[in-house]
Scaffold this active site. Structure first.
Site, mmCIF file in Angstrom:
data_model
loop_
_atom_site.group_PDB
_atom_site.id
_atom_site.type_symbol
_atom_site.label_atom_id
_atom_site.label_comp_id
_atom_site.label_asym_id
_atom_site.label_seq_id
_atom_site.Cartn_x
_atom_site.Cartn_y
_atom_site.Cartn_z
ATOM 1 N N HIS A 94 0.842 -1.192 0.000
ATOM 2 C CA HIS A 94 0.000 0.000 0.000
ATOM 3 C C HIS A 94 0.876 1.239 0.000
ATOM 4 O O HIS A 94 2.088 1.162 0.159
ATOM 5 C CB HIS A 94 -0.978 0.007 1.200
ATOM 6 C CG HIS A 94 -0.382 0.353 2.534
ATOM 7 N ND1 HIS A 94 -1.141 0.645 3.644
ATOM 8 C CD2 HIS A 94 0.911 0.468 2.945
ATOM 9 C CE1 HIS A 94 -0.369 0.909 4.664
ATOM 10 N NE2 HIS A 94 0.881 0.809 4.283
ATOM 11 N N CYS B 66 5.873 6.619 4.426
ATOM 12 C CA CYS B 66 4.718 5.746 4.151
ATOM 13 C C CYS B 66 3.904 6.218 2.951
ATOM 14 O O CYS B 66 2.968 5.543 2.506
ATOM 15 C CB CYS B 66 3.823 5.623 5.377
ATOM 16 S SG CYS B 66 4.710 5.008 6.798
ATOM 17 N N HIS C 44 5.006 0.487 -0.293
ATOM 18 C CA HIS C 44 5.708 -0.447 0.588
ATOM 19 C C HIS C 44 4.741 -1.546 1.018
ATOM 20 O O HIS C 44 3.539 -1.459 0.741
ATOM 21 C CB HIS C 44 6.291 0.286 1.812
ATOM 22 C CG HIS C 44 5.252 0.922 2.678
ATOM 23 N ND1 HIS C 44 4.631 2.107 2.366
ATOM 24 C CD2 HIS C 44 4.688 0.505 3.841
ATOM 25 C CE1 HIS C 44 3.740 2.402 3.293
ATOM 26 N NE2 HIS C 44 3.750 1.437 4.205
ATOM 27 N N HIS D 127 3.385 -4.685 3.997
ATOM 28 C CA HIS D 127 3.298 -5.137 5.388
ATOM 29 C C HIS D 127 2.803 -6.568 5.410
ATOM 30 O O HIS D 127 2.099 -7.020 4.494
ATOM 31 C CB HIS D 127 2.284 -4.301 6.190
ATOM 32 C CG HIS D 127 2.657 -2.875 6.382
ATOM 33 N ND1 HIS D 127 3.565 -2.451 7.323
ATOM 34 C CD2 HIS D 127 2.238 -1.749 5.753
ATOM 35 C CE1 HIS D 127 3.676 -1.133 7.274
ATOM 36 N NE2 HIS D 127 2.875 -0.680 6.312
ATOM 37 N N HIS E 76 -1.740 -10.320 -1.074
ATOM 38 C CA HIS E 76 -0.877 -10.066 -2.227
ATOM 39 C C HIS E 76 -1.508 -9.110 -3.238
ATOM 40 O O HIS E 76 -1.350 -9.265 -4.454
ATOM 41 C CB HIS E 76 -0.455 -11.378 -2.901
ATOM 42 C CG HIS E 76 0.565 -12.128 -2.084
ATOM 43 N ND1 HIS E 76 0.254 -12.783 -0.930
ATOM 44 C CD2 HIS E 76 1.897 -12.282 -2.247
ATOM 45 C CE1 HIS E 76 1.344 -13.326 -0.407
ATOM 46 N NE2 HIS E 76 2.361 -13.027 -1.184
ATOM 47 N N GLU F 27 -0.459 -3.735 12.150
ATOM 48 C CA GLU F 27 0.305 -3.405 10.943
ATOM 49 C C GLU F 27 1.763 -3.847 11.087
ATOM 50 O O GLU F 27 2.452 -4.117 10.105
ATOM 51 C CB GLU F 27 0.234 -1.899 10.685
ATOM 52 C CG GLU F 27 0.771 -1.529 9.332
ATOM 53 C CD GLU F 27 0.480 -0.095 9.002
ATOM 54 O OE1 GLU F 27 -0.493 0.144 8.275
ATOM 55 O OE2 GLU F 27 1.213 0.773 9.492
HETATM 56 N N1 LIG Z 1 -2.612 5.668 12.854
HETATM 57 C C1 LIG Z 1 -1.876 5.162 11.865
HETATM 58 N N2 LIG Z 1 -0.619 5.565 11.712
HETATM 59 C C2 LIG Z 1 0.124 5.065 10.718
HETATM 60 C C3 LIG Z 1 -0.404 4.117 9.848
HETATM 61 C C4 LIG Z 1 -1.742 3.701 10.020
HETATM 62 O O1 LIG Z 1 -2.281 2.859 9.282
HETATM 63 N N3 LIG Z 1 -2.434 4.241 11.033
HETATM 64 N N4 LIG Z 1 0.362 3.597 8.873
HETATM 65 C C5 LIG Z 1 1.606 3.979 8.681
HETATM 66 C C6 LIG Z 1 2.368 3.362 7.535
HETATM 67 O O2 LIG Z 1 1.634 2.338 6.914
HETATM 68 C C7 LIG Z 1 3.778 2.902 7.814
HETATM 69 O O3 LIG Z 1 4.171 1.912 6.851
HETATM 70 C C8 LIG Z 1 4.030 2.355 9.144
HETATM 71 O O4 LIG Z 1 4.815 3.287 9.761
HETATM 72 P P1 LIG Z 1 5.650 3.016 11.045
HETATM 73 O O5 LIG Z 1 4.809 2.510 12.156
HETATM 74 O O6 LIG Z 1 6.413 4.247 11.253
HETATM 75 O O7 LIG Z 1 6.512 1.802 10.556
HETATM 76 P P2 LIG Z 1 8.013 1.519 10.749
HETATM 77 O O8 LIG Z 1 8.204 0.098 10.347
HETATM 78 O O9 LIG Z 1 8.829 2.527 10.050
HETATM 79 O O10 LIG Z 1 8.071 1.646 12.307
HETATM 80 P P3 LIG Z 1 9.273 1.875 13.284
HETATM 81 O O11 LIG Z 1 8.657 1.577 14.615
HETATM 82 O O12 LIG Z 1 9.631 3.315 13.143
HETATM 83 O O13 LIG Z 1 10.332 0.929 12.900
HETATM 84 C C9 LIG Z 1 2.211 5.030 9.497
HETATM 85 N N5 LIG Z 1 1.388 5.481 10.541
HETATM 86 ZN ZN LIG Z 2 2.386 1.075 5.606
#
Ligand SMILES: Nc1nc2c(c(=O)[nH]1)N=C([C@H](O)[C@H](O)COP(=O)(O)OP(=O)(O)OP(=O)(O)O)CN2
Ligand SMILES: [Zn+2]
EC number: 4.-.-.-
Length: 125
Positions: free
Chosen positions: A14, A23, A27, A29, A67, A113
């Site tokens: 997504h 994000c 990328h 998940h 997928h 996630e």
């Molecule tokens: N409230 C939400 N916040 C975020 C969402 C979401 O769906 N709801 N999604 C994202 C992104 O999808 C992003 O890929 C995930 O970000 P993050 O948590 O920062 O992921 P990381 O793997 O980079 O996490 P670290 O903990 O920093 O390693 C963002 N926010």
């Molecule tokens: Zn994401």
């Protein structure tokens, strides 16, 4: 009152449109999804509902997202496929199942996630 919880998972790509950070880019998940149902009546073999039935219902919804590039699916053409929107979509889709017309109620959907981040969606009471 009994609460039953089953899990499923799917992998997909997504991007979050207008997100001020990485994000925003395409990328992927491995999402884990938890379904909770509640009920206070046991059937004659002592179950609120069969875990097997609940897992099959959940996987039917998740398999349609597995997928996939989520932004291209009908449900996420106009809204971002955030964990919040995924949880609400999965909840609303599952809610249509006839098992929830009786004494068994869909309680919440929890979308992980990542191992560190999750959203729970439930209806207002
Ligand atoms: N409230 C939400 N916040 C975020 C969402 C979401 O769906 N709801 N999604 C994202 C992104 O999808 C992003 O890929 C995930 O970000 P993050 O948590 O920062 O992921 P990381 O793997 O980079 O996490 P670290 O903990 O920093 O390693 C963002 N926010
Ligand atoms: Zn994401």
């Amino acid at each position: 009152m009994f609460e039953l919880v089953v899990n499923g998972a799917f992998e997909a790509a997504h991007r979050l449109v207008d997100y001020p950070g990485k994000c925003n880019r395409l990328h992927g998940h491995s999402w884990t999804v938890e379904m909770s149902v509640i009920g206070n009546k046991l059937d004659k073999i002592g179950m609120v509902a069969d875990f097997k039935t609940l897992k099959a219902m959940l996987m039917e919804v998740l398999d349609d997202m597995d997928h996939q590039y989520l932004n291209e699916l009908e449900a996420f053409k106009e809204i971002n496929p955030t964990a919040e929107n995924l949880a609400q979509y999965i909840y609303n889709t599952l809610k249509q199942n006839e098992i929830f017309n009786g004494t068994v109620k869909l309680n919440y959907i929890k979308v992980w996630e990542s191992p560190k981040s999750a959203v729970i969606y439930r209806e207002d009471v």
